[in-house]
Design a protein around this motif. Structure first.
Motif, PDB file in Angstrom:
ATOM      1  N   THR A   1       0.825  -1.459   0.220  1.00  9.03           N
ATOM      2  CA  THR A   1       0.087   0.358  -0.094  1.00  9.03           C
ATOM      3  C   THR A   1       1.140   1.201   0.326  1.00  9.03           C
ATOM      4  O   THR A   1       0.144   2.264  -0.092  1.00  9.03           O
ATOM      5  CB  THR A   1      -1.008   0.175   1.450  1.00  9.03           C
ATOM      6  N   ALA A   2       2.403   0.911   0.225  1.00 12.50           N
ATOM      7  CA  ALA A   2       3.479   2.128   0.064  1.00 12.50           C
ATOM      8  C   ALA A   2       2.576   3.482  -1.103  1.00 12.50           C
ATOM      9  O   ALA A   2       2.602   4.520  -0.594  1.00 12.50           O
ATOM     10  CB  ALA A   2       4.287   1.456  -0.839  1.00 12.50           C
ATOM     11  N   PRO A   3       2.270   3.032  -2.404  1.00 14.79           N
ATOM     12  CA  PRO A   3       1.845   3.651  -3.525  1.00 14.79           C
ATOM     13  C   PRO A   3       1.038   4.204  -2.560  1.00 14.79           C
ATOM     14  O   PRO A   3       0.738   5.978  -2.975  1.00 14.79           O
ATOM     15  CB  PRO A   3       2.136   3.106  -4.614  1.00 14.79           C
ATOM     16  N   ALA A   4      -0.396   4.269  -2.808  1.00 17.02           N
ATOM     17  CA  ALA A   4      -1.316   4.805  -2.354  1.00 17.02           C
ATOM     18  C   ALA A   4      -1.202   5.829  -0.965  1.00 17.02           C
ATOM     19  O   ALA A   4      -1.324   6.942  -0.328  1.00 17.02           O
ATOM     20  CB  ALA A   4      -2.847   3.685  -2.104  1.00 17.02           C
ATOM     21  N   GLY A   5      -0.591   5.568   0.062  1.00 11.63           N
ATOM     22  CA  GLY A   5       0.244   5.658   1.610  1.00 11.63           C
ATOM     23  C   GLY A   5       0.748   7.289   0.837  1.00 11.63           C
ATOM     24  O   GLY A   5       0.188   8.216   1.370  1.00 11.63           O
ATOM     25  N   LEU A   6       1.998   7.023   0.055  1.00 11.92           N
ATOM     26  CA  LEU A   6       2.688   7.819  -0.185  1.00 11.92           C
ATOM     27  C   LEU A   6       1.583   9.093  -0.849  1.00 11.92           C
ATOM     28  O   LEU A   6       2.159  10.600  -0.621  1.00 11.92           O
ATOM     29  CB  LEU A   6       3.972   8.001  -0.764  1.00 11.92           C
ATOM     30  N   ALA A   7       0.787   8.842  -1.759  1.00 10.03           N
ATOM     31  CA  ALA A   7      -0.105  10.246  -1.989  1.00 10.03           C
ATOM     32  C   ALA A   7      -0.944  10.115  -1.207  1.00 10.03           C
ATOM     33  O   ALA A   7      -1.130  11.516  -1.585  1.00 10.03           O
ATOM     34  CB  ALA A   7      -0.985   9.328  -3.275  1.00 10.03           C
ATOM     35  N   ALA A   8      -1.389  10.097  -0.576  1.00 10.18           N
ATOM     36  CA  ALA A   8      -2.171  10.062   0.873  1.00 10.18           C
ATOM     37  C   ALA A   8      -1.641  10.998   1.794  1.00 10.18           C
ATOM     38  O   ALA A   8      -2.133  12.176   2.089  1.00 10.18           O
ATOM     39  CB  ALA A   8      -2.700   9.033   1.247  1.00 10.18           C
ATOM     40  N   ALA A   9      -0.539  10.851   2.134  1.00  9.87           N
ATOM     41  CA  ALA A   9       0.320  11.563   3.211  1.00  9.87           C
ATOM     42  C   ALA A   9       0.778  12.858   1.664  1.00  9.87           C
ATOM     43  O   ALA A   9       0.687  14.156   2.630  1.00  9.87           O
ATOM     44  CB  ALA A   9       1.752  10.754   3.016  1.00  9.87           C
ATOM     45  N   THR A  10       1.217  12.670   0.588  1.00  9.54           N
ATOM     46  CA  THR A  10       1.394  14.551  -0.117  1.00  9.54           C
ATOM     47  C   THR A  10      -0.055  14.907  -0.230  1.00  9.54           C
ATOM     48  O   THR A  10      -0.179  16.031   0.704  1.00  9.54           O
ATOM     49  CB  THR A  10       1.176  13.476  -1.780  1.00  9.54           C
ATOM     50  N   VAL A  11      -1.163  14.821   0.633  1.00 11.15           N
ATOM     51  CA  VAL A  11      -2.785  15.213   0.046  1.00 11.15           C
ATOM     52  C   VAL A  11      -2.618  15.833   1.427  1.00 11.15           C
ATOM     53  O   VAL A  11      -2.732  16.961   1.916  1.00 11.15           O
ATOM     54  CB  VAL A  11      -3.511  14.574  -0.017  1.00 11.15           C
ATOM     55  N   LEU A  12      -2.415  14.766   2.413  1.00 15.14           N
ATOM     56  CA  LEU A  12      -2.303  15.044   3.734  1.00 15.14           C
ATOM     57  C   LEU A  12      -1.500  16.211   4.575  1.00 15.14           C
ATOM     58  O   LEU A  12      -1.761  17.670   5.316  1.00 15.14           O
ATOM     59  CB  LEU A  12      -1.842  14.077   4.993  1.00 15.14           C
ATOM     60  N   MET A  13       0.157  16.174   4.021  1.00 17.41           N
ATOM     61  CA  MET A  13       0.918  17.543   3.939  1.00 17.41           C
ATOM     62  C   MET A  13       0.463  18.715   3.685  1.00 17.41           C
ATOM     63  O   MET A  13       1.044  19.809   4.336  1.00 17.41           O
ATOM     64  CB  MET A  13       2.159  16.569   3.864  1.00 17.41           C
TER      65      MET A  13
END
Length: 175
Positions: A69-81
């Motif tokens: 799930t790392a790609p989705a997690g990094l995309a979510a982290a981008t939006v969160l940050m």
């Protein structure tokens, strides 16, 4: 996966886990900051939002850590940050002097340094997501992994102590 993806996964997960631990150690600071930011007078609303924020940060960190799930997690982290950066920028624009409880109790009010920190963390997450999506998977060398992990740990420290680093290099005569 290559070194950029590993770096971004470790750095983002480390920052989010550290933020969660800090919020769990001092939730009242975060509650009051959120309540003041949102201009909400009722404490239960601030308390619920802190729980939601902790759950979001912990969930995104878990997504970033898990290989599948790392790609989705990094995309979510981008939006969160970048969402954090926008929220802080709005507070700075309104000239509100709210302390930053991101990594524990602080007297430093939210300011441009916090916007830059969150934009940079979002960019690291986006770069990691792009690396996972577009770069061919390659074998990682042990020495490269060690260097990457050290760089990620230094990045987590830089993010957590960005207020102190900024104070160290800013003009003390300017207020």
């Amino acid at each position: 996966m290559h070194y950029l993806a590993l770096l971004s996964r470790c750095l983002i997960a480390g920052v989010l886990v550290l933020a969660v631990v800090s919020k769990l150690r001092g939730p009242t600071d975060v509650e009051s900051a959120i309540s003041e930011l949102l201009k909400v007078a009722r404490q239960p609303v601030g308390r619920r939002l802190v729980r939601l924020l902790i759950a979001a940060e912990l969930g995104v960190a878990a997504l970033v850590i898990a290989p599948g799930t790392a790609p989705a997690g990094l995309a979510a982290a981008t939006v969160l940050m970048w969402g954090f950066a926008a929220f802080v920028a709005m507070s700075v624009r309104q000239r509100r002097r709210i302390p930053c409880p991101c990594f524990g109790p602080s007297r430093t009010p939210l300011g441009p340094v916090h916007v830059v920190r969150n934009v940079a963390l979002g960019a690291v997450a986006a770069a990691g997501a792009a690396a996972l999506a577009y770069a061919p998977a390659t074998a990682l060398q042990p020495g490269g992994v060690v260097v990457t992990l050290i760089a990620a740990a230094l990045g987590v420290c830089l993010a957590a102590f960005s207020d102190d680093v900024h104070a160290l290099f800013s003009d003390p005569t300017r207020t």
